[in-house]
Structures are given as C-alpha cells and as structure tokens.
Design a protein around this motif. Structure first.
Motif: not given
Length: 267
Positions: A82-83, A87-88, A92-95, A98, A256
C-alpha cells in the motif's frame, strides 16, 4: 536424468513441459506436443489463491488495537504494498488501485516461492503463459484507467507526444513513444519475470540432479564434487528466495509506475 552408462543429461526446457494429471491426451500444434487436461501449474495457481485468501482471512478475522502476531504480519505485508508501491508511486488516487496491486504482488510472490517448497518445486511463472497473462492484465488496467481519464485520443497523445516537443522531430518521436509505452511494456514485464524464474529453476535443477548423479552414479573421487554441487544448490536456493521476492516487487513496482504515468496530467 539418465543412467550411468548413458551419461548425465542436463535439465532443459523439456523439464517444464509437464504432462496433465490424469488421462494423457495430447495433440500436435506447430510441431509441438500439447497436452489437454489439468496440469500441475494449473493446480498451483488455484492453490496460491487459496493460500492468499486463507492468510489474509486469518490475519483479519480478529482485529484488535494490540495486534496478534498474525494480524501484525498481515498488516505489515499489506502496508508494504500500500505505502511503498501504491501511495509513493501513484499519488493521491492510489487507494483505488491498492486491492489490485496487493492481489498482484502476493499472487506472484506465492507462485514464485512454490519453486522452493518440497514436493512442489516448480515456480509457476517459469511457464511462460503465466507471466504473459499477468502482464496483459497489468497492460489492460493501466491503459484502461488512462483512457478513462483522458479519453482514447487524449490518452494516445498523452503516451506518444512528449510535453514541450514540437516540429518535425515528432515524426520520429511519436512512433518510438508508441512502441515503447504501448507495445513494449507488457513484453518486458512478462520476459523479466519469466526469464529470472526460469533461469533460477534451471540452475537449481542442474546442481541438484548433477550432485545426485556424481554421488549415486559416478561415486569414488566424484563424491566430493557431488557434495559441493549440493552445497551450491543450497546457496542458490537462498539467493533464489531474494530473487523471487524482488521479481514480484519489481513487477508490481513497474505496474504502479505505469498506472501513475497513465493518469498523470502531463506526460
């Protein structure tokens, strides 16, 4: 492995062409013998899903403020993807990505580690069809989200026209960018994963079967070389543990990054 009179036959691609479990039904296609039925890699794919679902179910069935060991491991594993991957890289739209990235990472990881589990000892992704399917799924996802955000023509422009570049040079850059960003990415994703796991498993087979042949068939002064071969087998197994993790990590890392590039406002 052949008998002592015939000499040692080293492992090769034929050792990955496993017959189906059950009735042996075959047909010829492009000069190759193809099998019909359920194969060992197919069962491993299904088993990996069961293992992953069972692991996360046990890790989350009794959540608490003070986590149990299983909950801690599950949260740490989920948090890593996740992180550090979602996310990295995506922002902002990462969730929304996931669940896909977590599933992809652990699916590849478990199928990689099957190559080190006794009585299985076959990394599923060493069969080329598996990494090809995974790369196509990743390709469909990042292209789909890019088209959804920019529109079809807008996404093509986004992926093929470098920002700030104008003039005749675009006649050269646009085909290169299209080839690189649209066509080559899934190929390199699949080849990188397949080649590393295929080569690693060939090495393990070579040292394991070679050591057995030197000890059991040659004997005498070759026993020491056979024991050394088994030592190399164990050392390479430790190295393969790292390679198997890194290949799952790199595959999802690149996926990603491709998603991030597809939904970015600028190329």
């Amino acid at each position: 492995m052949s008998s002592g009179g015939e000499g040692f036959t080293p492992p090769g691609p034929k050792d990955f062409n496993l017959p189906p479990i059950g009735p042996d039904k075959t047909f010829e296609f492009l000069g190759q013998t193809m099998y019909l039925g359920v194969t060992k890699p197919m069962l491993q794919l299904a088993l990996s899903v069961i293992i992953i679902v069972a692991f996360f179910w046990m890790a989350t069935r009794r959540t608490a403020m003070v986590p149990s060991k299983m909950q801690y491991v599950g949260e740490a594993a989920y948090g890593m993807v996740r992180n550090s991957l979602a996310r990295d890289n995506i922002g902002p739209e990462f969730m929304k990505f996931v669940p896909f990235l977590v599933s992809l990472f652990f699916f590849i990881l478990v199928n990689n580690y099957f190559g080190l589990i006794p009585f299985i000892q076959l990394p599923t992704v060493s069969r080329f069809g598996v990494p090809v399917a995974l790369a196509l799924i990743a390709w469909l996802v990042y292209n789909a989200v890019g088209i959804q955000k920019h529109g079809f023509l807008g996404y093509l422009k986004h992926q093929t026209v470098p920002a700030g570049v104008k003039g005749p040079v675009l006649a050269l850059l646009i085909p290169l960018e299209f080839f690189s960003n649209i066509l080559v990415r899934p190929v390199t994703l699949a080849l990188r994963l397949f080649a590393n796991l295929f080569a690693g498993h060939i090495l393990l087979l070579l040292f394991a079967l070679g050591g057995e042949y030197l000890i059991m068939e040659m004997g005498g002064m070759y026993i020491g070389a056979g024991l050394l071969s088994f030592l190399m087998f164990m050392l390479i197994s430790v190295l393969e543990m790292l390679v198997m993790f890194l290949q799952a990590y790199v595959f999802v890392l690149l996926t990603s990054m491709y998603i991030a590039g597809a939904i970015a406002d600028e190329h």
